[in-house]
Design an enzyme around this catalytic site. Structure first.
Site, PDB file in Angstrom:
ATOM      1  N   HIS A 111      11.972  95.107 -12.025  1.00  0.00           N
ATOM      2  CA  HIS A 111      11.630  95.368 -13.493  1.00  0.00           C
ATOM      3  C   HIS A 111      11.521  96.818 -13.836  1.00  0.00           C
ATOM      4  O   HIS A 111      11.118  97.344 -14.812  1.00  0.00           O
ATOM      5  CB  HIS A 111      10.193  94.925 -13.613  1.00  0.00           C
ATOM      6  CG  HIS A 111       9.785  93.514 -13.787  1.00  0.00           C
ATOM      7  ND1 HIS A 111       8.605  92.872 -13.855  1.00  0.00           N
ATOM      8  CD2 HIS A 111      10.662  92.598 -14.069  1.00  0.00           C
ATOM      9  CE1 HIS A 111       8.620  91.586 -13.728  1.00  0.00           C
ATOM     10  NE2 HIS A 111      10.097  91.163 -13.974  1.00  0.00           N
ATOM     11  N   CYS A 119      19.247 106.772 -21.950  1.00  0.00           N
ATOM     12  CA  CYS A 119      19.633 107.234 -23.554  1.00  0.00           C
ATOM     13  C   CYS A 119      19.757 105.955 -24.119  1.00  0.00           C
ATOM     14  O   CYS A 119      20.780 105.237 -23.730  1.00  0.00           O
ATOM     15  CB  CYS A 119      20.484 108.223 -23.267  1.00  0.00           C
ATOM     16  SG  CYS A 119      20.894 108.647 -25.106  1.00  0.00           S
ATOM     17  N   CYS A 143      22.989 114.223 -25.654  1.00  0.00           N
ATOM     18  CA  CYS A 143      23.608 113.796 -27.013  1.00  0.00           C
ATOM     19  C   CYS A 143      22.448 113.794 -28.088  1.00  0.00           C
ATOM     20  O   CYS A 143      22.799 113.337 -28.979  1.00  0.00           O
ATOM     21  CB  CYS A 143      24.232 112.279 -26.767  1.00  0.00           C
ATOM     22  SG  CYS A 143      22.966 110.949 -26.869  1.00  0.00           S
ATOM     23  N   SER A 180       0.482  87.088 -10.150  1.00  0.00           N
ATOM     24  CA  SER A 180      -0.206  86.256 -10.684  1.00  0.00           C
ATOM     25  C   SER A 180       0.922  84.580 -10.826  1.00  0.00           C
ATOM     26  O   SER A 180       0.371  83.724 -10.857  1.00  0.00           O
ATOM     27  CB  SER A 180      -0.654  86.284 -12.008  1.00  0.00           C
ATOM     28  OG  SER A 180       0.353  86.738 -12.999  1.00  0.00           O
ATOM     29  N   ALA A 222      -5.272  92.497  -0.831  1.00  0.00           N
ATOM     30  CA  ALA A 222      -3.987  92.607   0.101  1.00  0.00           C
ATOM     31  C   ALA A 222      -4.111  93.882   1.058  1.00  0.00           C
ATOM     32  O   ALA A 222      -3.630  93.672   2.256  1.00  0.00           O
ATOM     33  CB  ALA A 222      -2.841  93.014  -0.932  1.00  0.00           C
TER      34      ALA A 222
HETATM   35  P1  OAD Z   1      -0.794  90.276 -12.803  1.00  0.00           P
HETATM   36  O1  OAD Z   1      -1.653  91.289 -13.462  1.00  0.00           O
HETATM   37  O2  OAD Z   1      -0.093  88.999 -13.733  1.00  0.00           O
HETATM   38  O3  OAD Z   1      -1.265  89.561 -11.438  1.00  0.00           O
HETATM   39  C1  OAD Z   1      -1.761  90.353 -10.492  1.00  0.00           C
HETATM   40  C2  OAD Z   1      -2.154  89.364  -9.320  1.00  0.00           C
HETATM   41  O4  OAD Z   1      -2.846  90.099  -8.380  1.00  0.00           O
HETATM   42  C3  OAD Z   1      -3.394  88.430 -10.008  1.00  0.00           C
HETATM   43  O5  OAD Z   1      -3.115  87.320  -9.485  1.00  0.00           O
HETATM   44  C4  OAD Z   1      -4.616  88.946  -9.217  1.00  0.00           C
HETATM   45  O6  OAD Z   1      -5.421  87.959  -8.714  1.00  0.00           O
HETATM   46  C5  OAD Z   1      -4.097  89.844  -7.904  1.00  0.00           C
HETATM   47  N1  OAD Z   1      -4.572  91.124  -7.424  1.00  0.00           N
HETATM   48  C6  OAD Z   1      -5.331  91.843  -7.900  1.00  0.00           C
HETATM   49  N2  OAD Z   1      -6.005  92.672  -7.081  1.00  0.00           N
HETATM   50  C7  OAD Z   1      -5.465  92.244  -6.086  1.00  0.00           C
HETATM   51  C8  OAD Z   1      -5.857  92.833  -4.738  1.00  0.00           C
HETATM   52  N3  OAD Z   1      -6.289  93.993  -4.434  1.00  0.00           N
HETATM   53  N4  OAD Z   1      -4.789  92.227  -3.573  1.00  0.00           N
HETATM   54  C9  OAD Z   1      -4.145  91.028  -3.726  1.00  0.00           C
HETATM   55  N5  OAD Z   1      -4.112  90.546  -4.870  1.00  0.00           N
HETATM   56  C10 OAD Z   1      -4.573  91.089  -5.982  1.00  0.00           C
HETATM   57  O7  OAD Z   1       0.626  91.142 -12.543  1.00  0.00           O
HETATM   58  P2  OAD Z   1       1.989  90.617 -11.945  1.00  0.00           P
HETATM   59  O8  OAD Z   1       1.887  89.381 -11.408  1.00  0.00           O
HETATM   60  O9  OAD Z   1       2.733  91.869 -11.440  1.00  0.00           O
HETATM   61  O10 OAD Z   1       6.098  92.690 -16.461  1.00  0.00           O
HETATM   62  O11 OAD Z   1       2.859  90.786 -13.376  1.00  0.00           O
HETATM   63  C11 OAD Z   1       4.064  90.196 -13.447  1.00  0.00           C
HETATM   64  C12 OAD Z   1       4.672  91.185 -14.654  1.00  0.00           C
HETATM   65  O12 OAD Z   1       3.962  90.961 -15.772  1.00  0.00           O
HETATM   66  C13 OAD Z   1       4.719  92.583 -14.647  1.00  0.00           C
HETATM   67  O13 OAD Z   1       5.853  93.017 -13.523  1.00  0.00           O
HETATM   68  C14 OAD Z   1       4.846  92.823 -16.043  1.00  0.00           C
HETATM   69  C15 OAD Z   1       3.848  92.160 -16.607  1.00  0.00           C
HETATM   70  O14 OAD Z   1       4.139  91.933 -17.895  1.00  0.00           O
HETATM   71  C16 OAD Z   1       6.651  93.482 -17.188  1.00  0.00           C
HETATM   72  O15 OAD Z   1       6.430  94.411 -17.675  1.00  0.00           O
HETATM   73  C17 OAD Z   1       8.211  93.382 -17.756  1.00  0.00           C
HETATM   74 ZN    ZN Z   2      22.416 110.443 -24.506  1.00  0.00          ZN
END
Ligand code: OAD
Ligand code: ZN
Length: 239
Positions: A111, A119, A143, A180, A222
């Site tokens: 990501h 730019c 630019c 998640s 974790a």
């Molecule tokens: P989420 O916020 O959706 O999920 C985070 C997960 O981590 C949840 O299931 C929590 O239960 C778990 N969690 C929280 N604290 C934790 C800990 N200390 N140890 C283990 N697990 C824990 O985040 P992502 O799954 O990373 O994308 O989200 C995916 C994508 O959605 C991101 O990369 C971002 C977002 O929109 C973009 O911006 C394109």
């Molecule tokens: Zn530029």
């Protein structure tokens, strides 16, 4: 369970791996998506409409990062790379750069990354440290075009997809930490790995949406769970 040096190991991480470094996740209680609408700050349309607002959001993320340090979960993953060497691939959805800071060498940041921008006019990439962030909308020194954070937004194609699919197919162990499991395509790689006979393992505070694809699920933080598991896997603990 013990890994050998021939095992191909893939780790895929999400925001949960950085939670214990003090960075907000997206979908937990108090997470970023409680205070922001995804489409406002994380889509090309949102940026077109209000680039200053999007930049304000990412400047806040950068500010949060200033004091953030890798936590025991990051270091456990670094230990796995040291063990498996070229048989190891780390894939992350995180843009915080903490895996690189922990010392991991092969990191596929699907990501993008907060410490870069590019730019919109000439497509030049800049390190954030090279950019004057004081204007509401930072511009390109070359630019004069508008700069955008080099992060992947909804509706855009993530980086490294071919390589991630390849290592997922070849994996003997596919380990997912702190995500998640709702955002695709990131959430589908465990399925590819499982279809190709990998052992699939999840470490997460709550059950992920794609739980059905995991052979083993360890529920909890974790930073507390992963270091022990890694020591077991690489044989630093007698079973
Ligand atoms: P989420 O916020 O959706 O999920 C985070 C997960 O981590 C949840 O299931 C929590 O239960 C778990 N969690 C929280 N604290 C934790 C800990 N200390 N140890 C283990 N697990 C824990 O985040 P992502 O799954 O990373 O994308 O989200 C995916 C994508 O959605 C991101 O990369 C971002 C977002 O929109 C973009 O911006 C394109
Ligand atoms: Zn530029």
């Amino acid at each position: 369970m013990k890994f050998t040096k021939d095992d191909k190991i893939v780790v895929l991480t999400g925001a949960g791996v950085s939670a214990e470094s003090g960075l907000q996740t997206f979908r937990d209680a108090g997470g970023l998506w409680e205070n922001y609408r995804v489409e406002d700050v994380s889509s090309p349309e949102g940026f077109d409409k209000n680039p200053a607002f999007v930049w304000k959001f990412y400047k806040e993320r950068l500010k949060q990062l200033e004091n953030a340090q890798p936590n025991p979960a990051h270091f456990a993953i670094k230990k796995l790379e040291d063990f498996a060497k070229d048989n190891f691939t780390l894939v992350t959805q995180n843009i915080d750069g903490l895996h690189r800071k922990a010392g991991n060498k092969r990191v596929l940041e699907m990501h993008g990354a907060l410490d870069r921008c590019r730019c919109l006019k000439c497509n030049e990439y800049w390190l954030i440290s090279q950019v004057d962030l004081s204007p509401d909308i930072p511009t390109c020194e070359k630019c004069g075009g508008i700069l955008r954070p080099d992060v992947v937004w909804f509706g855009e194609v993530p980086y490294h997809l071919n390589e991630i699919a390849k290592v997922s197919r070849e994996a003997d162990y596919f380990i997912v930490v702190g995500t998640s499991g709702v955002v695709y395509p990131a959430a589908m790689f465990v399925q590819i790995a499982k279809d190709s006979k990998a052992t699939t393992i999840c470490v997460n505070k709550e059950e992920p949406a794609n739980l059905v694809f995991f052979d083993e699920f360890y529920k909890g933080k974790a930073g507390e769970i992963l270091p022990k598991l890694v020591d077991e896997w690489i044989g630093e603990v007698k079973e």
